[in-house]
Motif scaffolding. Structure first.
Motif, PDB file in Angstrom:
ATOM      1  N   VAL A   1       9.762   4.272   5.752  1.00 36.36           N
ATOM      2  CA  VAL A   1       8.865   5.427   5.708  1.00 36.36           C
ATOM      3  C   VAL A   1       9.610   6.543   4.978  1.00 36.36           C
ATOM      4  O   VAL A   1      10.200   7.438   5.587  1.00 36.36           O
ATOM      5  N   GLN A   2       9.580   6.459   3.647  1.00 33.98           N
ATOM      6  CA  GLN A   2      10.418   7.280   2.776  1.00 33.98           C
ATOM      7  C   GLN A   2       9.592   8.140   1.825  1.00 33.98           C
ATOM      8  O   GLN A   2       8.475   7.784   1.438  1.00 33.98           O
ATOM      9  N   GLU A   3      10.180   9.269   1.436  1.00 35.57           N
ATOM     10  CA  GLU A   3       9.507  10.243   0.574  1.00 35.57           C
ATOM     11  C   GLU A   3       9.050   9.639  -0.762  1.00 35.57           C
ATOM     12  O   GLU A   3       8.033  10.051  -1.319  1.00 35.57           O
ATOM     13  N   GLY A   4       9.793   8.668  -1.264  1.00 32.85           N
ATOM     14  CA  GLY A   4       9.451   8.082  -2.557  1.00 32.85           C
ATOM     15  C   GLY A   4       8.077   7.449  -2.613  1.00 32.85           C
ATOM     16  O   GLY A   4       7.483   7.312  -3.686  1.00 32.85           O
ATOM     17  N   PHE A   5       7.535   7.063  -1.457  1.00 32.94           N
ATOM     18  CA  PHE A   5       6.199   6.466  -1.434  1.00 32.94           C
ATOM     19  C   PHE A   5       5.102   7.501  -1.621  1.00 32.94           C
ATOM     20  O   PHE A   5       3.928   7.136  -1.735  1.00 32.94           O
ATOM     21  N   GLU A   6       5.463   8.771  -1.680  1.00 35.37           N
ATOM     22  CA  GLU A   6       4.486   9.815  -1.976  1.00 35.37           C
ATOM     23  C   GLU A   6       4.230   9.954  -3.479  1.00 35.37           C
ATOM     24  O   GLU A   6       3.333  10.683  -3.884  1.00 35.37           O
ATOM     25  N   GLU A   7       5.008   9.276  -4.301  1.00 33.93           N
ATOM     26  CA  GLU A   7       4.873   9.394  -5.757  1.00 33.93           C
ATOM     27  C   GLU A   7       3.765   8.473  -6.260  1.00 33.93           C
ATOM     28  O   GLU A   7       3.996   7.359  -6.722  1.00 33.93           O
ATOM     29  N   GLN A   8       2.541   8.972  -6.178  1.00 32.59           N
ATOM     30  CA  GLN A   8       1.364   8.161  -6.498  1.00 32.59           C
ATOM     31  C   GLN A   8       1.354   7.689  -7.948  1.00 32.59           C
ATOM     32  O   GLN A   8       0.869   6.591  -8.238  1.00 32.59           O
ATOM     33  N   GLU A   9       1.912   8.480  -8.848  1.00 36.00           N
ATOM     34  CA  GLU A   9       1.905   8.049 -10.253  1.00 36.00           C
ATOM     35  C   GLU A   9       2.748   6.790 -10.451  1.00 36.00           C
ATOM     36  O   GLU A   9       2.507   6.016 -11.377  1.00 36.00           O
ATOM     37  N   TYR A  10       3.703   6.554  -9.585  1.00 36.93           N
ATOM     38  CA  TYR A  10       4.534   5.348  -9.667  1.00 36.93           C
ATOM     39  C   TYR A  10       3.851   4.170  -8.984  1.00 36.93           C
ATOM     40  O   TYR A  10       3.821   3.067  -9.514  1.00 36.93           O
ATOM     41  N   TRP A  11       3.289   4.405  -7.786  1.00 35.83           N
ATOM     42  CA  TRP A  11       2.764   3.314  -6.968  1.00 35.83           C
ATOM     43  C   TRP A  11       1.289   3.038  -7.192  1.00 35.83           C
ATOM     44  O   TRP A  11       0.832   1.919  -6.990  1.00 35.83           O
ATOM     45  N   GLY A  12       0.518   4.059  -7.559  1.00 38.54           N
ATOM     46  CA  GLY A  12      -0.927   3.890  -7.687  1.00 38.54           C
ATOM     47  C   GLY A  12      -1.647   4.227  -6.394  1.00 38.54           C
ATOM     48  O   GLY A  12      -1.046   4.727  -5.432  1.00 38.54           O
ATOM     49  N   PRO A  13      -2.948   3.916  -6.337  1.00 37.44           N
ATOM     50  CA  PRO A  13      -3.751   4.257  -5.156  1.00 37.44           C
ATOM     51  C   PRO A  13      -3.299   3.515  -3.901  1.00 37.44           C
ATOM     52  O   PRO A  13      -2.944   2.340  -3.957  1.00 37.44           O
ATOM     53  N   ARG A  14      -3.340   4.229  -2.778  1.00 41.09           N
ATOM     54  CA  ARG A  14      -2.939   3.658  -1.487  1.00 41.09           C
ATOM     55  C   ARG A  14      -4.150   3.570  -0.556  1.00 41.09           C
ATOM     56  O   ARG A  14      -5.211   4.111  -0.839  1.00 41.09           O
TER      57      ARG A  14
END
Length: 195
Positions: free
Chosen positions: A14-27
């Motif tokens: 549960v890390q801050e990096g998962f907030e970077e939507q441009e990297y991961w896409g839609p959640r």
């Protein structure tokens, strides 16, 4: 649902990096963070063990790489660390399964006589699912708090695309039908922890 007094909550990546939507896409599942926080609170209030897992990605462009702000736990997780009445473990890993992290999760659980684990966190179909599958294979009674997880849309071979909700459902069906884990709601786990 019966929770042993030493059932461990494993909070995966549960890390801050998962907030970077441009990297991961839609959640999917925008309520996951609240449900994760509720599980941590319930486990800590009942004196049960909590394992905080951090992914230290070896990929140089990953938002989860060490030394990058995204590697840090999300604020609500960080502020809860060290606040429980039970044992706590910080585990780091570079692969999907928390059972291949440092320190050795299986050894820590076994030393404490823990046979029941609850898995929550990010991503549903990646590190959460892999940790739950391995836990089941290793003989632990595994509960997956599906609504305390989330994932992202993905593209696979031949350009196949699956949305985050489809991937989460596939994880739930696979873990349940394969006998790897009991897929449950976080509210039921919170209630069981309070018994």
């Amino acid at each position: 649902m019966e929770m042993t007094q030493n059932a461990a909550l494993i909070v995966v990546d549960v890390q801050e990096g998962f907030e970077e939507q441009e990297y991961w896409g839609p959640r999917n599942n925008t309520g996951a963070d609240r449900n994760i926080a509720d599980l941590i609170d319930a486990w800590q209030e009942s004196g049960r063990p909590v394992v905080f897992v951090r992914h230290d990605s070896p990929k140089p462009d990953s938002p989860l790489r060490p030394g990058y702000p995204g590697n840090a736990f999300k604020g609500y997780v960080e502020e809860r660390r060290g606040k429980g009445g039970g044992p706590e473990l910080l585990l780091t890993k570079t692969v999907n399964s928390a059972f291949y992290g440092t320190p050795d999760l299986g050894a820590w659980l076994d030393e404490a006589g823990i046979r029941q684990i609850v898995v929550a966190g990010i991503q549903t179909n990646m590190c959460v699912e892999t940790t739950a599958r391995m836990g089941g294979n290793l003989g632990y009674e595994v509960f997956l708090a599906l609504d305390a997880t989330y994932t992202f849309d993905a593209v696979g071979p031949w350009g196949w695309e699956l949305g985050a909700d489809e991937l989460a459902r596939a994880t739930a069906v696979t873990l349940h039908s394969g006998g790897f884990a009991k897929v449950v709601a976080s509210a039921d786990l919170v209630a069981a922890a309070g018994k």
